[in-house]
Design a protein around this motif. Sequence first.
Motif, PDB file in Angstrom:
ATOM      1  N   SER A 150      51.160  42.563  29.400  1.00  0.00           N
ATOM      2  CA  SER A 150      51.209  41.119  29.215  1.00  0.00           C
ATOM      3  C   SER A 150      50.182  40.447  30.113  1.00  0.00           C
ATOM      4  N   SER A 151      49.803  39.247  29.750  1.00  0.00           N
ATOM      5  CA  SER A 151      48.808  38.501  30.526  1.00  0.00           C
ATOM      6  C   SER A 151      49.310  38.229  31.938  1.00  0.00           C
ATOM      7  N   SER A 152      50.582  37.869  32.070  1.00  0.00           N
ATOM      8  CA  SER A 152      51.111  37.539  33.394  1.00  0.00           C
ATOM      9  C   SER A 152      51.118  38.760  34.304  1.00  0.00           C
ATOM     10  N   GLN A 153      51.406  39.952  33.764  1.00  0.00           N
ATOM     11  CA  GLN A 153      51.376  41.162  34.582  1.00  0.00           C
ATOM     12  C   GLN A 153      49.961  41.480  35.047  1.00  0.00           C
ATOM     13  N   LEU A 154      48.994  41.294  34.166  1.00  0.00           N
ATOM     14  CA  LEU A 154      47.602  41.530  34.569  1.00  0.00           C
ATOM     15  C   LEU A 154      47.170  40.539  35.637  1.00  0.00           C
ATOM     16  N   VAL A 155      47.580  39.294  35.506  1.00  0.00           N
ATOM     17  CA  VAL A 155      47.204  38.290  36.508  1.00  0.00           C
ATOM     18  C   VAL A 155      47.866  38.597  37.847  1.00  0.00           C
ATOM     19  N   ASP A 156      49.092  39.127  37.834  1.00  0.00           N
ATOM     20  CA  ASP A 156      49.732  39.544  39.085  1.00  0.00           C
ATOM     21  C   ASP A 156      48.894  40.626  39.770  1.00  0.00           C
ATOM     22  N   ALA A 157      48.391  41.579  38.985  1.00  0.00           N
ATOM     23  CA  ALA A 157      47.555  42.628  39.554  1.00  0.00           C
ATOM     24  C   ALA A 157      46.234  42.059  40.081  1.00  0.00           C
ATOM     25  N   ILE A 158      45.628  41.174  39.319  1.00  0.00           N
ATOM     26  CA  ILE A 158      44.364  40.564  39.747  1.00  0.00           C
ATOM     27  C   ILE A 158      44.574  39.760  41.031  1.00  0.00           C
ATOM     28  N   SER A 159      45.692  39.052  41.138  1.00  0.00           N
ATOM     29  CA  SER A 159      46.003  38.297  42.355  1.00  0.00           C
ATOM     30  C   SER A 159      46.133  39.229  43.555  1.00  0.00           C
ATOM     31  N   ALA A 160      46.766  40.387  43.354  1.00  0.00           N
ATOM     32  CA  ALA A 160      46.903  41.351  44.447  1.00  0.00           C
ATOM     33  C   ALA A 160      45.539  41.868  44.904  1.00  0.00           C
ATOM     34  N   TRP A 161      44.617  42.064  43.970  1.00  0.00           N
ATOM     35  CA  TRP A 161      43.268  42.499  44.351  1.00  0.00           C
ATOM     36  C   TRP A 161      42.546  41.420  45.147  1.00  0.00           C
ATOM     37  N   GLN A 162      42.756  40.151  44.789  1.00  0.00           N
ATOM     38  CA  GLN A 162      42.112  39.075  45.547  1.00  0.00           C
ATOM     39  C   GLN A 162      42.664  39.007  46.973  1.00  0.00           C
ATOM     40  N   ASN A 180      39.911  60.925  37.595  1.00  0.00           N
ATOM     41  CA  ASN A 180      39.391  60.468  36.303  1.00  0.00           C
ATOM     42  C   ASN A 180      38.292  59.420  36.461  1.00  0.00           C
ATOM     43  N   GLY A 181      37.649  59.422  37.626  1.00  0.00           N
ATOM     44  CA  GLY A 181      36.564  58.475  37.867  1.00  0.00           C
ATOM     45  C   GLY A 181      36.770  57.724  39.173  1.00  0.00           C
ATOM     46  N   SER A 182      35.791  56.934  39.544  1.00  0.00           N
ATOM     47  CA  SER A 182      35.839  56.176  40.792  1.00  0.00           C
ATOM     48  C   SER A 182      35.192  54.816  40.578  1.00  0.00           C
ATOM     49  N   ALA A 183      35.445  53.913  41.533  1.00  0.00           N
ATOM     50  CA  ALA A 183      34.872  52.571  41.448  1.00  0.00           C
ATOM     51  C   ALA A 183      34.708  52.016  42.850  1.00  0.00           C
ATOM     52  N   ASP A 184      33.615  51.284  43.046  1.00  0.00           N
ATOM     53  CA  ASP A 184      33.381  50.558  44.297  1.00  0.00           C
ATOM     54  C   ASP A 184      33.820  49.113  44.112  1.00  0.00           C
ATOM     55  N   LEU A 185      34.574  48.617  45.079  1.00  0.00           N
ATOM     56  CA  LEU A 185      35.078  47.250  45.017  1.00  0.00           C
ATOM     57  C   LEU A 185      34.015  46.305  45.566  1.00  0.00           C
ATOM     58  N   ASP A 186      33.665  45.287  44.789  1.00  0.00           N
ATOM     59  CA  ASP A 186      32.678  44.297  45.216  1.00  0.00           C
ATOM     60  C   ASP A 186      33.419  43.191  45.970  1.00  0.00           C
ATOM     61  N   LEU A 187      33.319  43.215  47.298  1.00  0.00           N
ATOM     62  CA  LEU A 187      34.052  42.247  48.115  1.00  0.00           C
ATOM     63  C   LEU A 187      33.460  40.848  48.041  1.00  0.00           C
ATOM     64  N   SER A 188      32.264  40.715  47.479  1.00  0.00           N
ATOM     65  CA  SER A 188      31.645  39.388  47.367  1.00  0.00           C
ATOM     66  C   SER A 188      32.127  38.644  46.131  1.00  0.00           C
ATOM     67  N   LYS A 189      32.732  39.352  45.172  1.00  0.00           N
ATOM     68  CA  LYS A 189      33.218  38.731  43.942  1.00  0.00           C
ATOM     69  C   LYS A 189      34.672  38.300  44.147  1.00  0.00           C
ATOM     70  N   ARG A 190      34.944  37.021  44.047  1.00  0.00           N
ATOM     71  CA  ARG A 190      36.300  36.500  44.231  1.00  0.00           C
ATOM     72  C   ARG A 190      36.693  35.635  43.042  1.00  0.00           C
ATOM     73  N   ILE A 191      37.964  35.651  42.723  1.00  0.00           N
ATOM     74  CA  ILE A 191      38.553  34.757  41.717  1.00  0.00           C
ATOM     75  C   ILE A 191      39.485  33.832  42.484  1.00  0.00           C
ATOM     76  N   ALA A 192      39.076  32.575  42.643  1.00  0.00           N
ATOM     77  CA  ALA A 192      39.793  31.664  43.531  1.00  0.00           C
ATOM     78  C   ALA A 192      41.218  31.392  43.054  1.00  0.00           C
ATOM     79  N   GLU A 193      41.397  31.129  41.779  1.00  0.00           N
ATOM     80  CA  GLU A 193      42.712  30.794  41.224  1.00  0.00           C
ATOM     81  C   GLU A 193      43.004  31.722  40.047  1.00  0.00           C
ATOM     82  N   PRO A 194      43.555  32.897  40.305  1.00  0.00           N
ATOM     83  CA  PRO A 194      43.797  33.830  39.192  1.00  0.00           C
ATOM     84  C   PRO A 194      44.725  33.274  38.116  1.00  0.00           C
ATOM     85  N   ARG A 195      45.667  32.381  38.484  1.00  0.00           N
ATOM     86  CA  ARG A 195      46.610  31.879  37.482  1.00  0.00           C
ATOM     87  C   ARG A 195      45.901  31.081  36.389  1.00  0.00           C
ATOM     88  N   THR A 196      44.728  30.531  36.690  1.00  0.00           N
ATOM     89  CA  THR A 196      44.006  29.780  35.658  1.00  0.00           C
ATOM     90  C   THR A 196      43.501  30.684  34.543  1.00  0.00           C
TER      91      THR A 196
END
Length: 321
Positions: A150-162, A180-196
């Motif tokens: 659901s969208s709300s569950q994904l936004v909860d996860a995105i908020s936790a990453w912020q 199954n793969g790897s990823a580097d987290l870009d600390l310069s990329k922020r989402i100020a208001e994930p709920r939007t």
Amino acid sequence: MALDVSEDRAGVSELLTDLTDSDLVIELAGSPASRRMPDVASARLVQEAVEASYRALVGAIQIQLDTVAVLEEVSKRSLSLWLRVQVSGDGALAAGSDASQLKFLARGTLAIIAWMDGSPTLQLADLQQAIRVLAWGTSITTPAQPVLPSSSQLVDAISAWQQAKAGLSASDSVRLITNNGSADLDLSKRIAEPRTLLLARKLVNHSADMIFIVEMPDYLSTSQWQLKHGTTRTTAIAEPGTLLDKFYERELDIRPGDALRCRVDVETSYGPDHEVLAERYRIVEILEVLPPARASSDSPAPPPQPEPERQPAPQLEETAS
């Protein structure tokens, strides 16, 4: 039980050879110019974000991440957290039941990170479609019923990453490593208001005729009324020029429990998956104020009924013997 591994023992590269689909490693490294090493608290914030991502992807299945090992490499100013997925009960992720589910968790989490740090539009529908494709590719579902968080569950996860990014230094580097793969987290990329991110469409139904129960009148003159419609509680905005003006001028008494029959504009917000996120009511016209039905305890008692007159008992005549 967590193991503390010093730098003279196995390094991260050696640990990675032992990873299974149930494992992941969070690797934090400080910048070469910094003397400060990342601490475990910062790594735990990233762990919480991973857990939120897993919860969004698995739905009702209960999972947790247990710490297998903590590795500090002082020469590299790095700290690595080795975690393993544990499942409660006999769910789809139980040991040996379905390895494709574990692959889906890892790849889905990497997809969330790639979307957060690389999407130019940040449309949740794009992320959901990517997860849908992963669900098909890992064979955890059928084409007729693809897994779609659901969208709300994904936004909860995105908020936790912020929150995790906010707890790290901008000069740090973070890498998530899975089988199954790897990823580097870009600390310069922020989402100020994930709920939007949830808002995809807004529809307005004009001049709907509705009756609301007043839970709290606007005693503070904020134009906001606490109302109830069925089981839904809401705050309605009162526009000037309605019957409520008399309430503010103290010419009309409205109390909790009264009802307002009014015309309202109903503003409904929908998410990317077409779920109703919120409804907002704007009072356009007050048609009438309806007092509550009088309770039976408040109704006047019926007047006492007069007792019927008692008739004297008939006397028996004596007969001569």
